[in-house]
Each structure stands twice: as structure tokens, then as C-alpha cells.
Enzyme design. Structure first.
Site, PDB file in Angstrom:
ATOM      1  N   GLY A 144       1.226  -1.254   0.290  1.00 19.68           N
ATOM      2  CA  GLY A 144       0.175   0.118  -0.031  1.00 19.68           C
ATOM      3  C   GLY A 144       0.989   1.951   0.074  1.00 19.68           C
ATOM      4  O   GLY A 144       1.744   1.050  -0.457  1.00 19.68           O
ATOM      5  N   SER A 169       5.592  -5.440  -1.389  1.00 19.18           N
ATOM      6  CA  SER A 169       5.088  -4.369  -1.955  1.00 19.18           C
ATOM      7  C   SER A 169       5.783  -3.208  -0.607  1.00 19.18           C
ATOM      8  O   SER A 169       7.075  -3.520  -0.273  1.00 19.18           O
ATOM      9  CB  SER A 169       4.298  -3.974  -2.544  1.00 19.18           C
ATOM     10  N   ALA A 170       5.663  -2.061  -0.288  1.00 15.32           N
ATOM     11  CA  ALA A 170       5.713  -1.496   1.353  1.00 15.32           C
ATOM     12  C   ALA A 170       6.555  -2.405   2.059  1.00 15.32           C
ATOM     13  O   ALA A 170       7.497  -2.121   3.229  1.00 15.32           O
ATOM     14  CB  ALA A 170       4.492  -0.971   1.235  1.00 15.32           C
ATOM     15  N   HIS A 176       7.783  -3.352  -6.905  1.00 13.53           N
ATOM     16  CA  HIS A 176       7.564  -3.149  -8.665  1.00 13.53           C
ATOM     17  C   HIS A 176       8.554  -1.935  -9.603  1.00 13.53           C
ATOM     18  O   HIS A 176       8.257  -1.159 -10.237  1.00 13.53           O
ATOM     19  CB  HIS A 176       6.627  -2.206  -8.328  1.00 13.53           C
ATOM     20  N   GLU A 210       8.442  -7.012 -10.587  1.00 12.30           N
ATOM     21  CA  GLU A 210       7.193  -7.672 -11.033  1.00 12.30           C
ATOM     22  C   GLU A 210       6.938  -9.627 -10.993  1.00 12.30           C
ATOM     23  O   GLU A 210       7.759  -9.638 -12.187  1.00 12.30           O
ATOM     24  CB  GLU A 210       5.690  -7.233 -10.738  1.00 12.30           C
TER      25      GLU A 210
END
Lengths: 249, 249
Positions: free
Chosen positions: A100, A132-133, A169, A204
Site C-alpha cells: 500500500g 511491496s511496501a 515493482h 513484479e
């Protein structure tokens, strides 16, 4: 050498696929290896699943992630429902940090005091999964995030579980005709003011699996590695990536 | 109402064009209107024009910008060569803030004390031109930048010359197959934690010209405006954008 067990995932979901579909097999294997039965979920990056209420957004995020981990036989507690987040970290069987907005995640982790608590807990051997985060905060700082600084964290420093920076990403090109910086240009700017750091551009569909003093790149694509003053390198899954653990910080 | 004269430009250069080619006519008009003969340039966002030396990077950036403004008959001083940056701001005829990395720019503007000095100077009537990061810092904060947080500023707060946020280089789509957040999703995340702010998504090839209490959108494309709980709006050049100045902060 701390007894680390980390699964650091570039992205939850490839375009057009089910939620967490591509890393499912890796997560399942990781969970089985450590006999994990319940996880503590950190939803602080998910600010906009329920537009208008951040608290409700965390609820929805937890539901979504519980659905996934429930399917793997796990039970899920979320830290946002715990009266004492630091105590919850201390008794967690495994820690899972979802993606997020990295700025909001880091702000909340510092404010609640779990940045330090998660670090200590994971260094003492508790398995950690982040995408991700959640992969970014395993690094020394959040300085290689792609996210918008929608919230102002007290510090940019993060868990420092690995001595290098992940850019999740990682993306090769801009949309045609766009004049803004490419991702590579942004990372070279990072190195221009942070000479001693290594950046792993994690495309990704890829992840890094760290187990004790070994680290492996897994997934379907190469990783792009950046160091100050050196040509970026393409590293294939299966190649030796041990050099990442000796990079200076 | 302060006597503001601002040219807030989304991007210096469209893909494939000469440096500052597209906004040249607007900058020339702005300069002539105020009879500006010399400008004070702020190069702090340009960290990587000379890889390996930030100071040299500022030199090269200043050269590049001097070439452009020299062609318009202006002389250029750069703040990075001034022993007393705050004093230099106080005697500037016009202030020009160039693009690059917004985090490094904001860090340097706070550290040198010019954030406050530029604000006072511009509020008292001195013309201001900024592109990309330089347009972003005219806003209340840097919370709508697209840049990577390569440096850690003391605060995210900025000049607050306008009561709304600009997102420069506003971009509609991700490259095909990329699962990361779109720009619109990022701005909606910003609004999820900043309910009372308006965001002007300023596409490349467009600018906002503020003169006293009037504001105009100029350039070749519409602007996309975002408010919490409302559908995003497309605004054409020539449309009334006065509502931006009454947005709450």
C-alpha cells in the site's frame, strides 16, 4: 549472524491475476517450512480500501488477507485491532506486512513503536513476510519507495533486516511520450546522495528469500542491481545473490 | 490578499523537445510583464546532472538554466554559490526553482532557511517561476510529489503560496501489464488521509499562472482536479479555475 527468515516480495498481484496468486506457492512453502499456524498482520499501508475511513480500510484489508492465509490453513490477527501493538508483536508466530502506501506504513510503525519491536522479534528468528511496501520496510530506510508521501513519518529509517535497499515493482520504461524520470533515473538520483548503498530493483513477479546467511532470487524475471559508479547489473533467478548481504550500510 | 505572481509549470520539457521549449513563450511573457532583468535560481533539486558530485551537479544545472534565461536576455545567479542564501533571496528580482528531486530540494530549502525567506519574498510581490519540483514546493506541502524520497527533509511543509496541491507530470495510465498504483490511485490515497485538500493533476505541457487573485490554466491539455468524496473533474485551458484559490487548507 542473526537467524533471519524473510520472504520479501515485489508485488502482491500481477495484472489480471487473483490476489497474491503468483507468490502463493512460495508463501505456502515458507509457512510449511516453519510450521507457522498463525500470523500477525500489519495493514497500516492500506489506507484506501474503504474510501473515507482509514480504520475501516484496515478492517477490509485484514479480511482480504485473512481470506488468502485462511486458505493456507493459517489464522490471522491484525495489529490494528490490538490494544497493545508492541505486546502483540512480541508474541507473534510470524509477521506479515502488506503493501500500500509506504509513508503511511512507516509513520504508523514509528508511532505505535512496532518498528523497533518487529526488528527485535524478527532478528531473534520469527519469520517475516512482506510484499511491496512490506518488502521495502525490511530495508535500512524507505528511501527507495515509489509511493507518494501522503503522510509524514517521524523518520525514514525502517527495520534494517537486510543491508541493501529494495525498489519494489521495479519498472523498465515510462509510458510512451512521458517526460518524467524513469525508475532507473530515480534510483541513480538515490545513489547520487547515498553512495554506499546497493539497490535491488525487484521486478513484479519476483521475490527475495533470505534464510540465515543465504539469499535467493525467485520468480520469473531477472532483478536489476544498482551501485554508485557501476553499470547496473541484471541478475537471473538462480544466480548467486549473496553479495547483497555484504553490501555496506 | 497577497500580491502573488506565480508561473507553476508541470514539466520543463516534453519528450523529444529542446530544454524548456514548450513553456518558453509563457516564461518570456511573464518576464516581460514584470520587467525582470535578473533571476535567482534554486538548483537544489538537480542532484544527478554530474554523477558523483552534487555540488558539480548544481553548477551544471545552473549553466543549463543560464543558457535558457540568457537567451531571453536575463542574467542568472544561483543560490548555491551565495555565501548567505537568505540574504540573496531578500534582494532577488525574481525567483526560479527548477525541477528534479523534490525531497532533496525541500531538505535543502529548510536547511538553508530559504523556505521561509522565499515565502516572505514572493508574498510581498516578487515573481516566482517553478517547474516540476519547483511547482510542487509552491504548495502547502510536498505530499503530492512523484519523486523518490532519496533525502530526508526536516519537514514536508513547503512555501504554501497557493492553498491547493499540484501533482506535476500528471499521468493517466501505467505501462501495460504493470500492477503498481496508477497516479489517480496515489492521489486518492493522499485524499484518504488529507480530506480537506484539493489536488490539481497538472499534465505535461500545462501550467498554472497566478496573478493577484486570478489564476489561469495554460497549455495544450486539460487538468484533472481531485477532491475527497467527489468524482475527479477535467478542466480545460480557458475554463474558470478560481475555485482552486478558495480551496480549504
Amino acid at each position: 549472524m542473526p537467524d533471519l527468515h524473510l520472504l520479501l516480495i515485489s508485488n502482491s498481484t500481477n495484472a489480471g491475476e487473483e490476489y497474491l496468486a503468483w507468490p502463493r506457492v512460495y508463501i505456502q512453502e515458507f509457512i510449511q517450512e516453519y510450521g507457522i499456524a498463525e500470523i500477525l498482520f500489519v495493514p497500516y499501508a492500506g489506507v484506501n480500501l474503504a474510501p473515507g475511513s482509514i480504520e475501516k480500510s484496515f478492517d477490509l484489508y485484514t479480511e482480504k488477507v485473512s481470506g488468502f492465509f485462511g486458505g493456507l490453513g493459517m489464522s490471522v490477527n491484525s495489529i490494528h485491532l490490538e490494544a497493545d501493538p508492541v505486546a502483540a508483536v512480541k508474541k507473534a508466530g510470524a509477521i506479515v506486512v502488506g503493501g500500500g502506501n509506504t509513508f503511511h506504513l512507516v509513520k504508523m510503525m514509528h508511532e505505535t513503536g512496532i518498528m523497533e519491536a518487529v526488528r527485535e522479534k524478527v532478528i531473534s528468528g520469527t519469520p517475516y513476510i512482506g510484499w511491496s511496501a512490506g518488502a521495502n520496510v525490511a530495508c535500512p530506510s524507505m528511501k527507495t519507495t515509489n509511493d507518494m508521501p501522503i503522510s509524514e513519518p517521524r523518520y525514514f529509517s525502517c527495520l534494517g533486516l537486510v543491508p541493501f535497499q529494495i525498489n519494489p515493482h521495479y519498472l523498465d520504461a515510462n509510458p510512451a511520450g512521458h517526460g518524467g524520470e524513469t525508475r532507473e533515473q530515480r534510483i541513480l538520483e538515490f545513489l547520487a546522495v547515498n553512495h554506499d548503498m546497493t539497490v535491488a530493483g525487484l521486478r513484479e513477479g519476483t521475490l527475495l528469500h533470505l534464510k540465515g546467511d543465504t539469499i535467493q532470487l525467485k520468480g520469473s524475471r531477472p532483478m536489476r542491481v544498482f551501485r554508485f559508479g557501476e553499470e547496473p547489473k541484471e541478475i537471473m533467478p538462480g544466480d548467486d545473490v549473496g553479495f547483497l548481504l555484504s553490501s555496506g550500510i
